[in-house]
Structures are given as C-alpha cells and as structure tokens.
Design a protein around this motif. Structure first.
Motif, PDB file in Angstrom:
ATOM      1  N   ASP A 146       0.809  -1.225   0.000  1.00 32.74           N
ATOM      2  CA  ASP A 146       0.000   0.000   0.000  1.00 32.74           C
ATOM      3  C   ASP A 146       0.841   1.274   0.000  1.00 32.74           C
ATOM      4  OD1 ASP A 146      -1.070  -2.287   1.725  1.00 32.74           O
ATOM      5  OD2 ASP A 146      -2.891  -1.288   1.053  1.00 32.74           O
ATOM      6  N   GLY A 147       2.119   1.167   0.325  1.00 34.84           N
ATOM      7  CA  GLY A 147       2.977   2.357   0.314  1.00 34.84           C
ATOM      8  C   GLY A 147       2.510   3.417   1.288  1.00 34.84           C
ATOM      9  N   ASP A 148       2.385   3.022   2.565  1.00 37.20           N
ATOM     10  CA  ASP A 148       1.815   3.948   3.548  1.00 37.20           C
ATOM     11  C   ASP A 148       2.852   4.519   4.512  1.00 37.20           C
ATOM     12  OD1 ASP A 148       2.436   1.711   4.963  1.00 37.20           O
ATOM     13  OD2 ASP A 148       0.407   1.258   5.637  1.00 37.20           O
ATOM     14  N   LEU A 149       4.121   4.408   4.173  1.00 40.25           N
ATOM     15  CA  LEU A 149       5.139   4.933   5.091  1.00 40.25           C
ATOM     16  C   LEU A 149       5.049   6.458   5.155  1.00 40.25           C
ATOM     17  CD1 LEU A 149       8.197   2.704   4.109  1.00 40.25           C
ATOM     18  CD2 LEU A 149       6.684   2.450   6.075  1.00 40.25           C
ATOM     19  N   GLY A 150       5.259   6.997   6.341  1.00 39.30           N
ATOM     20  CA  GLY A 150       5.148   8.448   6.517  1.00 39.30           C
ATOM     21  C   GLY A 150       6.411   9.040   7.095  1.00 39.30           C
ATOM     22  N   GLN A 151       6.214  10.048   7.934  1.00 40.14           N
ATOM     23  CA  GLN A 151       7.339  10.780   8.511  1.00 40.14           C
ATOM     24  C   GLN A 151       7.346  10.562  10.028  1.00 40.14           C
ATOM     25  OE1 GLN A 151       7.211  14.975   7.640  1.00 40.14           O
ATOM     26  NE2 GLN A 151       9.415  15.194   7.960  1.00 40.14           N
ATOM     27  N   PRO A 152       8.033   9.537  10.497  1.00 39.05           N
ATOM     28  CA  PRO A 152       8.006   9.229  11.936  1.00 39.05           C
ATOM     29  C   PRO A 152       8.734  10.268  12.773  1.00 39.05           C
ATOM     30  CG  PRO A 152       9.478   7.734  10.779  1.00 39.05           C
ATOM     31  CD  PRO A 152       8.825   8.568   9.738  1.00 39.05           C
ATOM     32  N   SER A 153       8.454  10.237  14.073  1.00 42.49           N
ATOM     33  CA  SER A 153       8.956  11.302  14.952  1.00 42.49           C
ATOM     34  C   SER A 153       9.896  10.809  16.047  1.00 42.49           C
ATOM     35  CB  SER A 153       7.758  12.000  15.611  1.00 42.49           C
ATOM     36  OG  SER A 153       6.905  11.053  16.224  1.00 42.49           O
ATOM     37  N   VAL A 154       9.976   9.528  16.259  1.00 42.43           N
ATOM     38  CA  VAL A 154      10.845   8.980  17.311  1.00 42.43           C
ATOM     39  C   VAL A 154      11.716   7.886  16.683  1.00 42.43           C
ATOM     40  CG1 VAL A 154      10.888   7.621  19.447  1.00 42.43           C
ATOM     41  CG2 VAL A 154       9.234   9.468  19.183  1.00 42.43           C
ATOM     42  N   PHE A 155      12.973   7.885  17.035  1.00 39.37           N
ATOM     43  CA  PHE A 155      13.901   6.946  16.403  1.00 39.37           C
ATOM     44  C   PHE A 155      14.678   6.162  17.455  1.00 39.37           C
ATOM     45  CE2 PHE A 155      13.030  10.301  13.458  1.00 39.37           C
ATOM     46  CZ  PHE A 155      12.975   9.693  12.218  1.00 39.37           C
ATOM     47  N   MET A 156      14.914   4.911  17.176  1.00 40.87           N
ATOM     48  CA  MET A 156      15.763   4.066  18.022  1.00 40.87           C
ATOM     49  C   MET A 156      16.965   3.642  17.189  1.00 40.87           C
ATOM     50  SD  MET A 156      16.379   2.448  20.874  1.00 40.87           S
ATOM     51  CE  MET A 156      15.181   1.676  21.976  1.00 40.87           C
ATOM     52  N   LEU A 194      17.292   3.665   5.987  1.00 39.21           N
ATOM     53  CA  LEU A 194      16.682   4.984   5.732  1.00 39.21           C
ATOM     54  C   LEU A 194      16.370   5.703   7.036  1.00 39.21           C
ATOM     55  CD1 LEU A 194      14.170   4.314   2.820  1.00 39.21           C
ATOM     56  CD2 LEU A 194      16.160   5.827   2.779  1.00 39.21           C
ATOM     57  N   ARG A 195      15.791   4.968   7.994  1.00 38.82           N
ATOM     58  CA  ARG A 195      15.451   5.603   9.269  1.00 38.82           C
ATOM     59  C   ARG A 195      16.726   5.972  10.033  1.00 38.82           C
ATOM     60  NH1 ARG A 195      10.945   7.205   7.247  1.00 38.82           N
ATOM     61  NH2 ARG A 195       9.169   5.761   7.415  1.00 38.82           N
ATOM     62  N   GLY A 196      17.791   5.194   9.841  1.00 33.70           N
ATOM     63  CA  GLY A 196      19.073   5.533  10.463  1.00 33.70           C
ATOM     64  C   GLY A 196      19.629   6.835   9.913  1.00 33.70           C
ATOM     65  N   MET A 197      19.481   7.022   8.621  1.00 33.89           N
ATOM     66  CA  MET A 197      19.921   8.279   7.999  1.00 33.89           C
ATOM     67  C   MET A 197      19.130   9.450   8.570  1.00 33.89           C
ATOM     68  SD  MET A 197      19.540   9.353   4.014  1.00 33.89           S
ATOM     69  CE  MET A 197      17.757   9.302   4.159  1.00 33.89           C
ATOM     70  N   GLU A 198      17.838   9.263   8.723  1.00 38.58           N
ATOM     71  CA  GLU A 198      16.972  10.371   9.155  1.00 38.58           C
ATOM     72  C   GLU A 198      17.250  10.829  10.587  1.00 38.58           C
ATOM     73  OE1 GLU A 198      13.224   9.095   6.268  1.00 38.58           O
ATOM     74  OE2 GLU A 198      13.062   8.808   8.423  1.00 38.58           O
ATOM     75  N   CYS A 199      17.812   9.932  11.411  1.00 38.59           N
ATOM     76  CA  CYS A 199      18.082  10.331  12.799  1.00 38.59           C
ATOM     77  C   CYS A 199      19.580  10.458  13.070  1.00 38.59           C
ATOM     78  CB  CYS A 199      17.433   9.365  13.782  1.00 38.59           C
ATOM     79  SG  CYS A 199      18.184   7.720  13.806  1.00 38.59           S
ATOM     80  N   ASN A 200      20.368  10.433  11.996  1.00 35.98           N
ATOM     81  CA  ASN A 200      21.824  10.557  12.156  1.00 35.98           C
ATOM     82  C   ASN A 200      22.375   9.478  13.092  1.00 35.98           C
ATOM     83  OD1 ASN A 200      24.197  11.793  11.470  1.00 35.98           O
ATOM     84  ND2 ASN A 200      24.128  13.270  13.157  1.00 35.98           N
ATOM     85  N   SER A 201      21.878   8.269  12.945  1.00 34.51           N
ATOM     86  CA  SER A 201      22.335   7.157  13.792  1.00 34.51           C
ATOM     87  C   SER A 201      23.826   6.899  13.559  1.00 34.51           C
ATOM     88  CB  SER A 201      21.532   5.899  13.436  1.00 34.51           C
ATOM     89  OG  SER A 201      22.147   4.755  13.972  1.00 34.51           O
ATOM     90  N   PRO A 202      24.600   6.764  14.634  1.00 35.16           N
ATOM     91  CA  PRO A 202      26.042   6.517  14.473  1.00 35.16           C
ATOM     92  C   PRO A 202      26.327   5.283  13.617  1.00 35.16           C
ATOM     93  CG  PRO A 202      25.508   7.003  16.759  1.00 35.16           C
ATOM     94  CD  PRO A 202      24.206   6.868  16.041  1.00 35.16           C
ATOM     95  N   SER A 203      25.478   4.263  13.728  1.00 33.19           N
ATOM     96  CA  SER A 203      25.700   3.037  12.960  1.00 33.19           C
ATOM     97  C   SER A 203      25.114   3.133  11.558  1.00 33.19           C
ATOM     98  CB  SER A 203      25.024   1.867  13.678  1.00 33.19           C
ATOM     99  OG  SER A 203      23.616   2.010  13.605  1.00 33.19           O
ATOM    100  N   GLY A 204      24.240   4.130  11.339  1.00 33.13           N
ATOM    101  CA  GLY A 204      23.533   4.242  10.061  1.00 33.13           C
ATOM    102  C   GLY A 204      22.192   3.546  10.040  1.00 33.13           C
ATOM    103  N   PHE A 205      21.819   2.871  11.144  1.00 34.00           N
ATOM    104  CA  PHE A 205      20.575   2.099  11.159  1.00 34.00           C
ATOM    105  C   PHE A 205      19.683   2.504  12.341  1.00 34.00           C
ATOM    106  CE2 PHE A 205      23.590  -0.490   8.840  1.00 34.00           C
ATOM    107  CZ  PHE A 205      22.846  -0.959   7.773  1.00 34.00           C
TER     108      PHE A 205
END
Ligand SMILES: [Zn+2]
Length: 216
Positions: A146-156, A194-205
């Motif tokens: 369905d392609g329903d991914l959005g813009q999340p606000s919290v990252f782990m 992708l989510r790692g990029m968006e939160c500047n994760s040190p590992s990238g993920f």
C-alpha cells in the motif's frame, strides 16, 4: 540532539506491552527496538499479544515472540481473529483490550500506526489509544504494498549486529512468509538504513515510531 531515556533504572522491571494484528507485525515493526531494550533494561518484562495467529501462523507467532523476548516474555496471548476482518468484529477485539487493561499497566506500549494502510492495523492502533489513556505509546511501521510509510517522529538507533539478529529471527521464525517477494533481508535492512539516515544514527541504522503524546 539530546537523547531521552525511559524513566527506569537498569534493575527496575520495565513493563512493555507489544500489540500486533498478525503474527509477524511486532517483530517487523519493532524487533530491533525490543532487542535493544533488553540490552539496556535487562530486567524488562514483555506482555505480547497477537490478534490473528491461526494454524501455522500461531506456531510462528510463538516462535517469533520467544526469539525476540526470550526469558523476558511474561505473557504471550495469541488470539484467532480472521486476518483482514477485525474492524467487522470490533466489539470482540475491544473485549480483548478491556481484559488487557485489567491485567497490565505497561510503562511502554508498542502498537500499530494510526495511519497504517491495513484495516486490522488501524483498528488496533485506535483501540490502543482508546483503552490505555495514561500511557506512553509508540506506533511502529510496517512496509507494505500500500505504500503507507510516513514521517516518523521517534527513532531508536540500532547497531548493525542488532539489525542482523532481527532479520535472522524474522526469516527463521516466519517461514510461511518467505514465499512473499518482499519478505526478505533487503526490505527490512533498507527501511532501517533509511530511518538511520533520518536520525543521524552513528551506525547508520534505526527503527522509527510515531509518538502522539509525550510527557517530559
Ligand atoms: Zn499485519
């Protein structure tokens, strides 16, 4: 960016309620986060509910929960609602939530996203908020047709080893899903990258969540 931590010490039992419509939803949406929380809070306890776990998918749901939560699995509740039909038997689904409310008051609830494209997922998200009125709720995401991914606000942020363990558990536990073209390592790793990029994760993920209410 300053990082927020859950208000529990290492030795306090953090209580986590995981809610999933189908037998692999929790693991796909937040399996890495679960592994990471166990590292950070070894005394944590999981209450784990899958609403549609029938036949081989029931066996797989049990295997998935045990793979990820292991000895921290306090309670595993597997229901047999028909896949895709939950909104049409909403009062029965609501009854499960009401029973849950009587038995657990979790520190953290991991549930579906309110804007998810799957009707079962949306119903569980709505009922989570309707039932647990004074709780910390994070909504996970499930990649799909369905392609329903959005813009999340919290990252782990997740270490690459945690991501690899997550994917290995997914492929091992949910064998019946491996004939689906998307149920493969690259799908799961790509979204975490992708989510790692968006939160500047040190590992990238990272895994990502939607948070609608947070008290500081
Ligand atoms: Zn699902």
């Amino acid at each position: 960016m300053i990082r927020l931590h859950l208000d529990k010490s290492k030795n306090e039992a953090l209580s986590i309620l995981c809610l999933g419509a189908h037998s692999d939803d929790i693991e796909i949406g937040c399996g890495g986060t679960i592994l990471r929380l166990i590292e950070q809070y070894p005394a944590c306890k999981f209450h784990w509910v899958v609403f549609s776990a029938i036949g081989v998918r029931k066996t797989e749901a049990q295997r998935g929960a045990e793979s990820f939560a292991g000895s921290r699995l306090e309670r595993l509740l597997l229901k047999d609602f028909r896949d895709g039909f939950m909104p049409y038997v909403g009062s029965d689904v609501k009854a499960v939530f009401e029973e849950l409310k009587q038995t657990v008051s979790p520190d953290l609830i991991l549930t579906h996203n309110r804007r998810d494209g799957h009707q079962d997922h949306r119903l569980l998200s709505e009922m989570t908020w309707n039932t647990f009125r004074n709780h910390f709720i994070l909504e996970y995401e499930i990649p799909k047709y369905d392609g329903d991914l959005g813009q999340p606000s919290v990252f782990m942020p997740l270490e690459p080893e945690v991501c690899q363990t997550k994917v290995r558990h997914l492929l091992d536990a949910f064998e019946s899903q491996r004939n689906k073209s998307w149920f493969e390592e690259s799908t799961f790793q790509s979204l975490m990258r992708l989510r790692g990029m968006e939160c500047n994760s040190p590992s990238g993920f990272a895994e990502a969540f939607y948070c609608r209410k947070l008290v500081l």
